[in-house]
Design a protein around this motif. Structure first.
Motif, short mmCIF file in Angstrom:
data_model
loop_
_atom_site.label_atom_id
_atom_site.label_comp_id
_atom_site.label_asym_id
_atom_site.label_seq_id
_atom_site.Cartn_x
_atom_site.Cartn_y
_atom_site.Cartn_z
N ARG A 172 -81.94 -31.96 -5.99
CA ARG A 172 -81.40 -31.59 -7.21
C ARG A 172 -82.50 -31.78 -8.42
O ARG A 172 -82.62 -30.89 -9.25
N ARG B 296 -85.60 -23.66 -8.77
CA ARG B 296 -84.61 -22.58 -8.77
C ARG B 296 -85.13 -21.22 -9.55
O ARG B 296 -84.43 -20.16 -9.43
N SER B 297 -86.42 -21.44 -9.90
CA SER B 297 -87.04 -20.17 -10.23
C SER B 297 -87.94 -19.61 -9.33
O SER B 297 -88.68 -18.55 -9.46
N TRP C 275 -85.10 -28.94 -7.82
CA TRP C 275 -84.44 -27.68 -7.97
C TRP C 275 -84.54 -27.40 -9.67
O TRP C 275 -84.79 -26.12 -9.93
N ARG C 276 -84.16 -28.44 -10.22
CA ARG C 276 -84.24 -28.27 -11.94
C ARG C 276 -85.75 -28.04 -12.17
O ARG C 276 -86.15 -27.32 -12.97
N THR D 234 -80.47 -21.46 2.26
CA THR D 234 -81.03 -21.51 0.79
C THR D 234 -79.78 -22.05 -0.09
O THR D 234 -79.99 -22.69 -1.20
N LYS D 235 -78.40 -21.98 0.41
CA LYS D 235 -77.29 -22.55 -0.21
C LYS D 235 -77.63 -24.02 -0.63
O LYS D 235 -77.02 -24.70 -1.62
N TRP D 236 -78.25 -24.68 0.55
CA TRP D 236 -78.22 -26.20 0.11
C TRP D 236 -79.46 -26.56 -0.60
O TRP D 236 -79.65 -27.77 -0.66
N LEU D 237 -80.36 -25.71 -0.94
CA LEU D 237 -81.52 -26.13 -1.66
C LEU D 237 -81.24 -27.00 -2.90
O LEU D 237 -82.23 -27.71 -3.36
N SER D 238 -80.20 -26.63 -3.56
CA SER D 238 -79.96 -27.15 -4.93
C SER D 238 -79.42 -28.90 -4.73
O SER D 238 -79.62 -29.68 -5.51
#
Lengths: 158, 297
Positions: free
Chosen positions: A75, A83-84, A78-79, A68-72
């Motif tokens: 990008r 992220r939610s 994620w936005r 999950t660390k690399w999910l952002s």
């Protein structure tokens, strides 16, 4: 004319749940290859909340640096909603996929209307790419293609 | 002692962040958007000419703090100060938006004792009373009667100003230099209502090239209208132009910023007024600095 009406008739007969997206992950000849993280979501054409269709990430990677660390790195996804999202999410999240063509069924409860479909891919030590295309529900068809991290993306009624 | 030291550092930090000086003070986070469980952010802190090249002096970390999304103060970790830059980490063990940085305040200025000019703030020196008895190089008697151009004399705090001081010209200074980093979904950034602040309308976790960002600047919680905000993109070494530009806030204190490129941007604004909160001060000078990350679309 006849063909069109036949097509519409065929569409009406097919339940929305049968519609699917095919996503091609290209085989890349690079020194260090990792399977990409890929996410897809739809946004109502008139604006509104994004709905994640799926996200493929390294679900098994644990420890200090879980997958999950690399999910952002996805990008935009994620936005727009990643992220939610509480992960892992039933029917949404899954493991990364190997190069090839993968078929994903559209959610049956996607209301008829105009949407934009987004597919985003990000690869470790590689690039990132986002492909978007109009999506009409009920689905008639359509296609788009990425240039680097994503191949052909096709919509089909079944 | 500690109090004095921090005030001094405050004064020098404020001075360092003034745009009139070439050197820019900056905080550079390793990232501003994080996913996964308990990510860490690593932050570089330095003062340099160009952003974000550590080539001048490291920023002192004495006053650097971190606040979690609930507003609770959290210690910075693994702090280290090198020749050109300082580095520290913050464990983002709560989801939401974290505030990391410094909030400084102090008083600077001049006053006269028996016709001789003294300075408040800046380099430390013995208070006027103590100095007179000792007759040291900075002592009152040693300097008394000497012509202008003599070495100035200093006190560190307002309390050290003698009762018989005249011609007080004191300026209250305050400066914020802060960054915002978000783990998971962003949370609201609340203003303190004190001094010059940035209150995001567009959340710092939502900055994308091609989308206009809106930040409200406030002074004591009120809109800072007509405020000039300097925006400097990092990475100058890889292009010819510095790329600096200025935006001015409207009557509502809102600055609308169109990002010229993705990357890290340094924002700075300064403002002077005559509404100091410190007794005996007649003017106030405020500065606000932040670093934001703009994503590619």
């Amino acid at each position: 004319m006849k063909k069109t009406s036949l097509l519409i008739a065929g569409l009406a007969a097919a339940p929305a749940s049968a519609a699917s997206i095919s996503i091609t992950i290209p085989r890349l000849n690079v020194a260090e290859y990792h399977r990409p993280y890929v996410a897809a979501w739809v946004e109502p054409a008139g604006g509104g909340a994004a709905r994640t269709l799926f996200v493929w990430y390294d679900v098994d990677l644990r420890g200090a640096e879980p997958g999950t660390k690399w999910l952002s790195d996805l990008r935009t996804w994620w936005r727009k909603g990643g992220r939610s999202l509480k992960l892992p999410a039933d029917g949404v999240s899954g493991a990364t996929r190997a190069p090839g063509t993968h078929k994903v069924t559209l959610p049956a409860d996607l209301k008829p209307g105009q949407y934009t479909l987004y597919v985003e891919a990000a690869r470790e030590t590689g690039g990132r790419e986002i492909v978007s295309m109009p999506l009409t529900v009920p689905v008639a068809g359509g296609s788009a293609s990425g240039k680097a991290e994503l191949g052909a993306i096709t919509l089909s009624a079944r | 002692m500690r109090m004095k030291t921090s005030l001094l550092i405050a004064a020098s930090l404020v001075a360092a962040s003034m745009p009139a000086q070439a050197h820019r003070q900056w905080l550079l986070p390793s990232g501003t958007i994080f996913s996964g469980q308990d990510p860490w952010v690593s932050v570089d802190a330095a003062v340099s000419n160009d952003l974000f090249y550590a080539d001048h002096v490291a920023m002192q970390l004495t006053n650097v703090k971190a606040w979690n999304p609930q507003g609770e103060e959290v210690a910075i970790q693994n702090a280290s100060t090198g020749r050109y830059r300082s580095v520290f980490d913050v464990k983002l063990d709560k989801p939401g938006t974290w505030r990391i940085g410094t909030s400084q305040s102090g008083v600077m200025g001049t006053f006269k004792v028996d016709g001789v000019e003294w300075r408040l703030g800046g380099r430390r020196g013995p208070p006027p009373g103590a100095a007179q008895g000792q007759g040291g190089p900075a002592g009152g008697n040693a300097m008394a009667g000497r012509p202008g151009g003599q070495a100035p004399r200093f006190v560190a705090t307002v309390d050290e100003i003698p009762a018989n001081a005249t011609d007080l010209k004191l300026t209250e200074t305050s400066g914020r230099n802060e960054i915002f980093v978000t783990s998971g979904a962003p949370t609201e950034i609340k203003a303190s209502g004190k001094g010059l602040e940035l209150v995001p309308i567009t959340h710092p976790a939502e900055l994308v090239q091609g989308e206009t960002a809106r930040f409200r600047f406030t002074v004591d919680g009120q809109p800072a209208a007509g405020l000039k905000v300097t925006v400097v993109p990092g990475g100058k070494r890889y292009r010819d132009a510095e790329g600096v530009f200025e935006v001015t806030t409207g009557a509502d204190g809102v600055a609308a910023i169109d990002w010229t490129m993705p990357g890290m941007f340094w924002l700075n604004a300064t403002l002077s007024d005559d509404k100091p909160s410190v007794p005996r001060a007649t003017a106030r000078r405020m500065s606000y600095t932040t670093t934001v990350e703009v994503m590619a679309p």
